[in-house]
Design an enzyme around this catalytic site. Structure first.
Site, PDB file in Angstrom:
ATOM      1  CB  VAL A   1      40.493  36.431  34.900  1.00  0.00           C
ATOM      2  CG1 VAL A   1      41.854  35.791  34.839  1.00  0.00           C
ATOM      3  CG2 VAL A   1      40.304  37.337  33.722  1.00  0.00           C
ATOM      4  CG  MET A   2      40.238  35.786  40.178  1.00  0.00           C
ATOM      5  SD  MET A   2      41.893  35.198  40.588  1.00  0.00           S
ATOM      6  CE  MET A   2      41.624  34.392  42.180  1.00  0.00           C
TER       7      MET A   2
ATOM      8  NE  ARG B   1      25.244  38.184  36.180  1.00  0.00           N
ATOM      9  CZ  ARG B   1      25.246  39.480  35.874  1.00  0.00           C
ATOM     10  NH1 ARG B   1      24.117  40.134  35.779  1.00  0.00           N
ATOM     11  NH2 ARG B   1      26.386  40.117  35.679  1.00  0.00           N
TER      12      ARG B   1
ATOM     13  CG  ASN C   1      39.170  38.737  48.289  1.00  0.00           C
ATOM     14  OD1 ASN C   1      39.630  37.890  49.045  1.00  0.00           O
ATOM     15  ND2 ASN C   1      39.916  39.405  47.422  1.00  0.00           N
TER      16      ASN C   1
ATOM     17  CG  HIS D   1      46.652  36.721  52.445  1.00  0.00           C
ATOM     18  ND1 HIS D   1      46.317  37.537  51.373  1.00  0.00           N
ATOM     19  CD2 HIS D   1      47.712  35.997  52.031  1.00  0.00           C
ATOM     20  CE1 HIS D   1      47.141  37.295  50.371  1.00  0.00           C
ATOM     21  NE2 HIS D   1      47.993  36.359  50.742  1.00  0.00           N
ATOM     22  CG  ASN D   2      43.516  40.286  50.700  1.00  0.00           C
ATOM     23  OD1 ASN D   2      43.989  39.163  50.645  1.00  0.00           O
ATOM     24  ND2 ASN D   2      42.758  40.773  49.751  1.00  0.00           N
TER      25      ASN D   2
ATOM     26  CD  GLU E   1      47.440  41.445  48.614  1.00  0.00           C
ATOM     27  OE1 GLU E   1      47.230  40.216  48.676  1.00  0.00           O
ATOM     28  OE2 GLU E   1      46.715  42.215  47.959  1.00  0.00           O
TER      29      GLU E   1
ATOM     30  NE  ARG F   1      46.924  49.784  48.845  1.00  0.00           N
ATOM     31  CZ  ARG F   1      46.586  48.588  48.346  1.00  0.00           C
ATOM     32  NH1 ARG F   1      45.419  48.419  47.771  1.00  0.00           N
ATOM     33  NH2 ARG F   1      47.406  47.572  48.435  1.00  0.00           N
TER      34      ARG F   1
END
Ligand code: 6PG
Length: 479
Positions: free
Chosen positions: A12-13, A34, A102, A185-186, A189, A287
């Site tokens: 998708v990305m 691939r 990432n 950034h993450n 987040e 988490r």
């Protein structure tokens, strides 16, 4: 060769980024995956994109104009290494390989050095904004060489989100700088998400409001200082009703938060750099704790406070929580920027903090109104030692800290976990403190390990002869 840019990896990305590129004037986009089946499916699904599809990596390279530029959008780790190896075999000196995944920044440093040795440019670029951002305009954090940025810059600027007429992309620094900043950034987040989750939990348990009612509160917050993408989507999630049961969706989602690693990397890196990113760390740990069902089940009968938690004035409590969220959020960013400063120093990057705040204003997951204030703070004082000490944020703290304390006290008394709120407050008070009990820790270290200490009133390094007559001697060596 017809294409001026290529994308490898049609998940998708990757396919969304390729479609974004194709939608901009003057671009013809080569694509490769691939499994050729996927490439064919994407080509068939988006005929208007005019993709130049290839079934082999050689064909892909041949379809690109020189210097060739290809953006890799595959899973971080081994898959990325495999594609880089393939590309270096078919690309030539001067061509540019971009890793838009990432990636761990130390992998990017390693890959950049290896690829550079072949004469090919390698750019690790953090891309934030999820699927929608990739399609409509992400925030992009590229590292790599200044020469590569010259070719790549205009292309990335054409597909990035735009705020106040400025594209949300800047050359962050050399080699792994872009992926480092994306990692931070993450981390921010994670902290932001955890803080919002704690705010929701406290309001729900303290006032008995329903998720739909709390959704309205978040929607309202989104019109003020807290305006941000994460607040906005929180309202959407809380409003959602489960079609199967008719219950709020948030009540049927299993309460075990997953992660793919970037938050953990942020904390590991910050530990190595010696930078307290406690808000981010607590978000990662929260988490982890959530995802330990056996421990949680075994602990469910542990004693907690007596009685129900009901706040006396619901509206006042909601406002306190809003202020606590704002204050804690400032701390999360302040800590994140500290980590950027330390990383830049450690790895030799010239990172402009104001520029980073600027490119985070749009496209990315942590985009928020208050990033403008961060940009201004660094513009006023590029050498600012801690973001929270900028005049604007001092004022924020002045107007929020009392409420923040009330919320943390209420949470502790009610037995409601608020690790991110409370650790951020502890950090804030630690920063403010004139004297810290670190003096006692130094005394303890000197007692059991002769680790020595410094004095407030004299230069030099000292040791007390704890097992002797307890007189003090000058020590040569501090450990
Ligand atoms: C972004 C996101 C993106 C992704 C994270 C989620 O900036 O677009 O951060 O990179 O959603 O990987 O991370 P977790 O799965 O670890 O929560």
């Amino acid at each position: 060769a017809q294409a001026n840019i290529g994308v490898i990896g049609m998940a998708v990305m990757g396919s969304n980024l390729a479609r974004n590129l194709a939608s901009r004037d003057g671009n013809t986009v080569a694509i490769f995956n691939r499994s050729a089946e996927k490439t064919r499916a994407v080509t068939a699904e988006f005929p208007d994109a005019g993709f130049v599809a290839s079934e082999t990596i050689e064909e892909f390279a041949a379809s690109l104009q020189k210097p060739r530029t290809a953006i890799i959008m595959v899973q971080a780790g081994r898959a990325t290494d495999a594609v880089i190896t393939q590309l270096t075999e078919v690309f030539e000196p001067g061509d540019i390989i971009v890793d838009g995944g990432n990636a761990l920044f130390t992998d990017t440093i390693r890959r950049e050095a290896a690829v550079r040795a072949t004469g090919i440019n390698f750019v690790g670029a953090g891309i934030s904004g999820g699927e929608e951002g990739a399609l409509l305009g992400p925030s992009i954090m590229p590292g790599g060489s200044a020469e590569a940025w010259e070719t790549l810059g205009p292309i990335l600027k054409s597909i990035a989100a735009v705020v106040d007429g400025e594209p949300c992309v800047t050359h962050v620094g050399t080699d792994g700088a872009g992926h480092f900043v994306k990692m931070i950034h993450n981390g921010i987040e994670y902290a932001d998400m955890q803080l919002i989750a704690e705010a929701y939990d406290l309001i729900r348990r303290g006032t008995g409001k329903t998720p739909a009612e709390i959704a309205d509160i978040f929607a309202e917050w989104n019109t003020g200082e807290l305006e941000s993408y994460l607040i906005e989507i929180t309202a959407e999630v809380l409003k959602q009703v489960d079609p199967q049961t008719g219950a709020p969706l948030v009540d049927v989602i299993l309460d075990q938060a997953g992660s793919k690693g970037t938050g953990v990397w942020t904390v590991q890196t910050a530990l190595d750099l010696g930078i307290p990113v406690s808000g981010i760390a607590e978000a990662v740990f929260a988490r982890s704790l959530s995802s330990k069902p056996a421990q949680r089940a075994a602990s469910s009968a542990l004693p907690g406070p007596d009685g129900d938690f009901v706040v006396a004035d619901a509206d006042a409590f909601v406002e306190d929580v809003r202020l606590a969220l704002y204050a804690s959020k400032v701390i999360a960013y302040s800590q994140g920027f500290d980590a950027i400063v330390a990383g830049a120093e450690q790895y030799g990057w010239d990172i402009k903090k104001g520029e980073i705040a600027k490119i985070w204003r749009g496209g990315c997951i942590i985009r928020a109104r208050f990033l403008n204030r961060i940009t201004e703070a660094y513009a006023e004082d590029p050498a600012l030692v801690a973001l929270v000490t900028a005049p604007f944020f001092v004022d924020v703290m002045a107007s929020t800290q009392a409420a923040w304390r009330r919320v943390v006290v209420a949470a502790a008394e009610a037995g409601i976990p608020s690790p991110a709120f409370s650790s951020s407050l502890a950090y804030y008070d630690g920063l403010r403190a004139e004297r810290l009990p670190a003096a006692l820790v130094q005394g303890q270290r000197d007692f059991f390990g002769a680790h020595t200490y410094k004095r407030v009133d004299q230069d030099g390094t000292f040791h007390t002869l704890w097992s002797g007559d307890r007189s003090e001697i000058q020590a040569v060596d501090a450990h």
